[in-house]
Design a protein around this motif. Structure first.
Motif, PDB file in Angstrom:
ATOM      1  N   UNK A  82       0.640  -1.096   0.440  1.00 44.39           N
ATOM      2  CA  UNK A  82       0.396   0.126   0.136  1.00 44.39           C
ATOM      3  C   UNK A  82       0.443   1.207  -0.261  1.00 44.39           C
ATOM      4  N   UNK A  83       2.251   1.042   0.772  1.00 45.32           N
ATOM      5  CA  UNK A  83       2.846   2.585   0.965  1.00 45.32           C
ATOM      6  C   UNK A  83       3.936   2.502  -0.421  1.00 45.32           C
ATOM      7  N   UNK A  84       4.183   1.488  -1.543  1.00 47.16           N
ATOM      8  CA  UNK A  84       4.694   1.652  -3.011  1.00 47.16           C
ATOM      9  C   UNK A  84       3.141   1.899  -3.323  1.00 47.16           C
ATOM     10  N   UNK A  85       2.541   2.515  -3.158  1.00 49.92           N
ATOM     11  CA  UNK A  85       1.287   2.823  -4.663  1.00 49.92           C
ATOM     12  C   UNK A  85       0.780   1.669  -4.958  1.00 49.92           C
ATOM     13  N   UNK A  86       0.436   0.300  -4.697  1.00 52.29           N
ATOM     14  CA  UNK A  86       0.491  -0.545  -6.309  1.00 52.29           C
ATOM     15  C   UNK A  86      -1.221  -0.462  -5.429  1.00 52.29           C
ATOM     16  N   UNK A  89      -6.139  -3.043  -4.571  1.00 52.61           N
ATOM     17  CA  UNK A  89      -5.563  -5.056  -5.110  1.00 52.61           C
ATOM     18  C   UNK A  89      -5.322  -5.929  -5.350  1.00 52.61           C
ATOM     19  N   UNK A  90      -3.762  -5.071  -5.426  1.00 50.81           N
ATOM     20  CA  UNK A  90      -2.537  -6.234  -5.566  1.00 50.81           C
ATOM     21  C   UNK A  90      -1.942  -6.091  -3.859  1.00 50.81           C
ATOM     22  N   UNK A  91      -2.048  -4.800  -3.701  1.00 51.09           N
ATOM     23  CA  UNK A  91      -2.264  -4.983  -1.807  1.00 51.09           C
ATOM     24  C   UNK A  91      -2.782  -6.469  -1.189  1.00 51.09           C
ATOM     25  N   UNK A 163      -7.563   3.188   5.225  1.00 47.27           N
ATOM     26  CA  UNK A 163      -6.273   2.757   5.022  1.00 47.27           C
ATOM     27  C   UNK A 163      -5.488   1.815   5.476  1.00 47.27           C
ATOM     28  N   UNK A 164      -4.657   2.013   6.777  1.00 49.57           N
ATOM     29  CA  UNK A 164      -3.106   1.289   7.358  1.00 49.57           C
ATOM     30  C   UNK A 164      -3.945   0.391   8.430  1.00 49.57           C
ATOM     31  N   UNK A 165      -4.575   0.770   8.981  1.00 48.09           N
ATOM     32  CA  UNK A 165      -5.791  -0.395   9.727  1.00 48.09           C
ATOM     33  C   UNK A 165      -6.440  -1.569   9.625  1.00 48.09           C
ATOM     34  N   UNK A 166      -6.290  -1.492   7.838  1.00 52.16           N
ATOM     35  CA  UNK A 166      -6.673  -2.684   7.570  1.00 52.16           C
ATOM     36  C   UNK A 166      -6.000  -3.831   7.807  1.00 52.16           C
ATOM     37  N   UNK A 167      -4.600  -4.009   7.641  1.00 50.38           N
ATOM     38  CA  UNK A 167      -3.608  -4.549   8.370  1.00 50.38           C
ATOM     39  C   UNK A 167      -4.127  -5.149  10.161  1.00 50.38           C
ATOM     40  N   UNK A 168      -4.215  -4.217  10.979  1.00 51.55           N
ATOM     41  CA  UNK A 168      -4.930  -4.450  12.134  1.00 51.55           C
ATOM     42  C   UNK A 168      -5.901  -5.756  11.827  1.00 51.55           C
TER      43      UNK A 168
END
Length: 283
Positions: A82-86, A89-91, A163-168
């Protein structure tokens, strides 16, 4: 008749003096990671044979924490992509790939076998026979595609919305789904006398209470990291409900549980947890 782990009175690591404080819990955590993944977990000081058949009477009490550990590589991959801008879907796809590589597709294999057996067999005996076949049929293939699509779609949607909360969410889903998947082991007798479900034994009441309490604590930890209370509650409730549904289906289809049923319960619980969170977060 040769004694199996489920017939022993007390697990070996609880008979001996502990090698260090909390040794029994550490042994169970290491056993969970070895059983549920391909991680190279070293033998701990004072631990018995790490390659012995695991004793599921006590080992699953540390399964929620093992699930958290197993979910971390996917979460890190998700954030990195996600941080690399992929893009979402790809992330999400790369995150799921990382998780599957860690577990060796253990649960996905169980889901495919259950789908083939329950979908293609007319009797309990025939269903069990199909589930032991290493080949994947149409039902199993469709089940795998749907499982991957639903989880990738849910993670991609969460990335878009929070955003990043998806990782949690991914880590919590890995934790709750594996904990909920203890339902078949706890509620059903083994469907085969010579299967993995019979060999590893069944978790006792104290083990289940410990696992449940730990899963609840990790859910509260997710809330502390920013997960919405409603979302966390729905993830917990729906993962349990999904695993219970698979358990009820297995009781009717084969009259008990197998390792494949446990894998299918984990997959359904993880899907349900992620979809529940998506539903709880406004678009």
């Amino acid at each position: 008749m040769r004694e199996t782990p489920k017939q022993q009175e007390t697990p070996e690591h609880e008979e001996a003096d502990p090698a260090f404080p909390g040794a029994a819990l550490a042994y169970d955590l290491a056993g969970c990671l070895r059983f549920y993944s391909r991680l190279p977990v070293p033998r701990l000081p004072g631990e018995g044979d790490p390659h012995a058949v695991p004793d599921f009477r006590t080992l699953p009490r540390m399964l929620p924490l093992a699930g958290l550990i197993l979910g971390l590589p996917g979460a890190v991959t998700l954030l990195g992509a996600w941080g690399l801008g992929l893009g979402p879907f790809l992330a999400a796809t790369l995150a799921l790939t990382a998780g599957i590589l860690i577990t060796g597709a253990l649960h996905e294999d169980g889901l495919a076998d259950v789908a083939d057996g329950f979908g293609g067999g007319a009797t309990p005996a025939r269903r069990l026979e199909i589930m032991r076949d290493s080949r994947i049929g149409a039902y199993g293939g469709v089940a795998l595609v749907l499982s991957l699509a639903l989880r990738i779609g849910a993670l991609a949607t969460l990335l878009d919305r929070v955003g990043g909360l998806a990782a949690i969410a991914l880590v919590l889903a890995a934790t709750l789904s594996r904990s909920a998947a203890l339902a078949p082991l706890a509620l059903l007798a083994p469907a085969r006398a010579d299967g993995a479900g019979a060999a590893v034994g069944r978790p006792g009441r104290r083990t289940l209470v410990t696992a449940g309490a730990l899963a609840l604590m990790l859910t509260l930890l997710g809330l502390a990291f920013g997960l919405a209370p409603l979302g966390g509650a729905l993830m917990l409730a729906m993962s349990v409900l999904a695993a219970w549904g698979v358990t009820a289906l297995a009781r009717r289809a084969i009259g008990g549980q197998t390792g494949d049923v446990v894998g299918a319960a984990q997959q359904c619980a993880e899907i349900a947890a992620l979809l529940a969170l998506v539903a709880a977060i406004p678009a």
